[in-house]
Design an enzyme around this catalytic site. Structure first.
Site, PDB file in Angstrom:
ATOM      1  N   LEU A  79     -34.015   6.652   1.896  1.00  0.00           N
ATOM      2  CA  LEU A  79     -35.300   5.948   1.917  1.00  0.00           C
ATOM      3  C   LEU A  79     -35.449   5.105   0.655  1.00  0.00           C
ATOM      4  O   LEU A  79     -36.554   4.870   0.181  1.00  0.00           O
ATOM      5  CB  LEU A  79     -36.461   6.944   2.018  1.00  0.00           C
ATOM      6  CG  LEU A  79     -36.731   7.550   3.396  1.00  0.00           C
ATOM      7  CD1 LEU A  79     -37.967   8.442   3.346  1.00  0.00           C
ATOM      8  CD2 LEU A  79     -36.920   6.472   4.471  1.00  0.00           C
TER       9      LEU A  79
ATOM     10  N   LYS B 196       0.845  -1.198   0.000  1.00  0.00           N
ATOM     11  CA  LYS B 196       0.000   0.000   0.000  1.00  0.00           C
ATOM     12  C   LYS B 196       0.882   1.250   0.000  1.00  0.00           C
ATOM     13  O   LYS B 196       0.667   2.193  -0.771  1.00  0.00           O
ATOM     14  CB  LYS B 196      -0.845  -0.005   1.276  1.00  0.00           C
ATOM     15  CG  LYS B 196      -2.294   0.318   1.061  1.00  0.00           C
ATOM     16  CD  LYS B 196      -3.010   0.377   2.383  1.00  0.00           C
ATOM     17  CE  LYS B 196      -4.130  -0.629   2.457  1.00  0.00           C
ATOM     18  NZ  LYS B 196      -4.782  -0.639   3.782  1.00  0.00           N
TER      19      LYS B 196
ATOM     20  N   ASN C 193     -24.530   6.724  12.347  1.00  0.00           N
ATOM     21  CA  ASN C 193     -24.631   5.538  11.493  1.00  0.00           C
ATOM     22  C   ASN C 193     -25.827   4.663  11.885  1.00  0.00           C
ATOM     23  O   ASN C 193     -26.465   4.050  11.025  1.00  0.00           O
ATOM     24  CB  ASN C 193     -23.323   4.738  11.521  1.00  0.00           C
ATOM     25  CG  ASN C 193     -22.323   5.284  10.503  1.00  0.00           C
ATOM     26  OD1 ASN C 193     -22.647   6.205   9.758  1.00  0.00           O
ATOM     27  ND2 ASN C 193     -21.131   4.729  10.466  1.00  0.00           N
TER      28      ASN C 193
ATOM     29  N   THR D 274     -11.380  -0.555  12.457  1.00  0.00           N
ATOM     30  CA  THR D 274     -11.891  -1.210  13.670  1.00  0.00           C
ATOM     31  C   THR D 274     -12.919  -2.245  13.222  1.00  0.00           C
ATOM     32  O   THR D 274     -14.113  -2.074  13.422  1.00  0.00           O
ATOM     33  CB  THR D 274     -12.544  -0.181  14.627  1.00  0.00           C
ATOM     34  OG1 THR D 274     -13.510   0.600  13.882  1.00  0.00           O
ATOM     35  CG2 THR D 274     -11.528   0.750  15.234  1.00  0.00           C
TER      36      THR D 274
ATOM     37  N   CYS E  72     -18.874  -0.023   7.141  1.00  0.00           N
ATOM     38  CA  CYS E  72     -19.245   0.808   8.299  1.00  0.00           C
ATOM     39  C   CYS E  72     -20.578   0.447   8.939  1.00  0.00           C
ATOM     40  O   CYS E  72     -20.618  -0.041  10.058  1.00  0.00           O
ATOM     41  CB  CYS E  72     -19.246   2.274   7.894  1.00  0.00           C
ATOM     42  SG  CYS E  72     -17.595   2.878   7.566  1.00  0.00           S
TER      43      CYS E  72
END
Ligand code: UDX
Length: 433
Positions: free
Chosen positions: A246, A34, A204, A84, A256
């Site tokens: 929606l 990376k 979230n 995480t 996430c």
């Protein structure tokens, strides 16, 4: 000088954007490949606008990448941007990368420098990390709200900046870094560490709830004969509800939303507040149920027998304008249908390689024509623009049976029906040609 630890979506974007704001930035990652590609100004994943920003700032000498933490010794601020992920077999988040990077920075950071967590963490993490730091270092938390596909836009023009701080000094240092954004009118919210951590997971959770709410309404529409797309439009005009998030369909995925709501539930359990987030368990199951409902539609159309049936899947990424396949509803459906014996072929304009890496047993097509060829049913599972531009008349000439399931409620239904397709969607009753 600013240090950025972790150069995934969040870190690479943050590093390039901070360099764009004029700072001298060093990005650190333990992944050598990376670092190598970023150092050459090449982005190892797909994100609109970011490659240009990266190449420009690397070339200008404001941005560099390394695997060596010692190169952060002169940084005034260290942004912790590591992942995480969900712990295998558990709801809780794996904090090992956050803990390791805070320890690595603490070992080399110059006195007075500020550590700033951006990773999404369970409430209380920053307090615990702060207690582990030597007295000459301070920790702040500055959650990130960027959406994949809009990462640059969301970082340079965020709708708010939230900082969790323990001193006026920390807040002033952060204000200095974000000065130009504040001048542009971005709202600034200063909070304690715990509230700052909570803002991210609360936001979230709310977004996930909105999506699962409309998907629950889709189930009711299916049971009663209503049309969830019209329903969503109608309730969305109420500004208290709003029309964003929606879009009924196969639900949310990605790196996430799914893991954040699960980690939030796990943390609530630890805090003795299980009941407060019990509803998120339901949000998670409504979301996973949407995938099952698509598979049921496929079974119904193929008279239950999936074995050797040729099924075309349009889309592998968890959402359009991204090559991210983490917890992708599209891929999950493709894999489940293949496991039932079907001959599944998947197309995606950007995510074929990451998808192949994750599920090497799936078959992939490099063009839309190829994926449609001889299909007995077509599943539209990621709403890329190119799929909305498919000509249903031409598509019909390629497939073996003209049946399409729009898992995202994003195609022009009438156009497909007029071309002679049997059109299915979640929350919308069947319409025949
Ligand atoms: C999300 C948050 O939006 C962002 O603020 C946070 O920082 C990280 O998590 P992201 O994962 O990039 O961002 O994707 P997002 O655009 O939120 O979409 C999440 C999922 O929900 C996608 O799978 C998308 O297809 C799905 N979705 C979204 C719906 O199913 N319906 C909708 O109406 C909106």
């Amino acid at each position: 000088m600013l240090g950025v630890i972790g150069t995934g979506y969040l870190g690479a974007t943050h590093a390039a954007c901070m360099a764009e704001l004029g700072f001298d930035v060093v990005g650190v990652d333990t992944d050598e490949s990376k670092v190598r590609s970023l150092s050459q100004g090449e982005l190892p994943f797909y994100e609109p606008d970011l490659p240009e920003l990266l190449a420009k700032n690397v070339a200008a000498g404001r941005l560099r990448f390394t695997t060596d933490f010692n190169e952060l010794a002169n940084a005034d601020m260290h942004f912790i941007c590591v992942g995480t992920p969900q712990q295998p077999g558990k709801n809780a988040a794996d904090l090992s990368y956050v803990k390791a990077s805070v320890a690595a920075v603490a070992a080399i950071a110059k006195p007075g420098s500020l550590l700033v967590g951006k990773s999404t963490v369970p409430v209380g993490t920053a307090d615990a990390l702060s207690a582990s730091l030597p007295s000459h270092l301070e920790l702040a938390w500055n959650p990130e709200f960027l959406r994949e596909g809009f990462a640059v836009e969301d970082t340079l023009r965020p709708n708010r900046l939230v900082v969790g701080v323990q001193s006026d000094r920390a807040e002033n240092l952060l204000k200095e870094v974000y000065q130009s954004l504040i001048k542009d009118g971005v709202p600034w919210i200063s909070a304690d560490l715990r509230t700052a951590e909570l803002v991210k997971v609360a936001a979230n959770s709310f977004l996930a709830t909105k999506i699962s709410f409309i998907n629950a309404m889709a189930e009711i529409c299916d049971a009663s004969g209503g049309d969830v797309t019209v329903l969503a439009k109608a309730i969305g005009y109420d500004p208290r509800i709003g029309n964003r998030f929606l879009q009924a369909g196969i639900g949310f995925g990605g790196g996430c939303l799914p893991k954040d709501i699960r980690a939030f539930m796990a943390r609530a359990d630890e805090l003795g507040a299980t009941q407060a987030l019990e509803f998120l368990r339901e949000i998670d199951s409504i979301n996973l149920r949407a995938r099952k409902r698509v598979i049921e539609l496929v079974r119904r159309d193929l008279s239950e027998a999936l074995k050797s049936k040729r099924i075309a899947v349009l889309g592998a990424a968890f959402k359009p304008d991204s090559d991210d396949v983490r917890d992708s509803p599209a891929l999950d459906i493709a894999v489940q249908i293949q496991a039932a014996g079907a001959d599944v072929v998947v197309h995606d304009p950007k995510a074929i390689e990451p998808a192949r890496k994750r599920f090497p047993a799936l078959n992939f097509a490099s063009s839309i024509d190829e994926v449609l060829k001889d299909a007995e049913i077509v599943l539209h599972l990621t709403e890329w623009k190119i799929y909305r531009e498919i000509d249903p008349v031409k598509a019909k000439s390629l497939v073996s049976k003209a049946i399409i399931i729009d898992g995202r409620n994003a195609l022009d239904r009438n156009k497909w029906i007029d071309a002679g397709w049997q059109f299915r969607a979640l929350g919308v009753s069947d319409k025949e040609a």
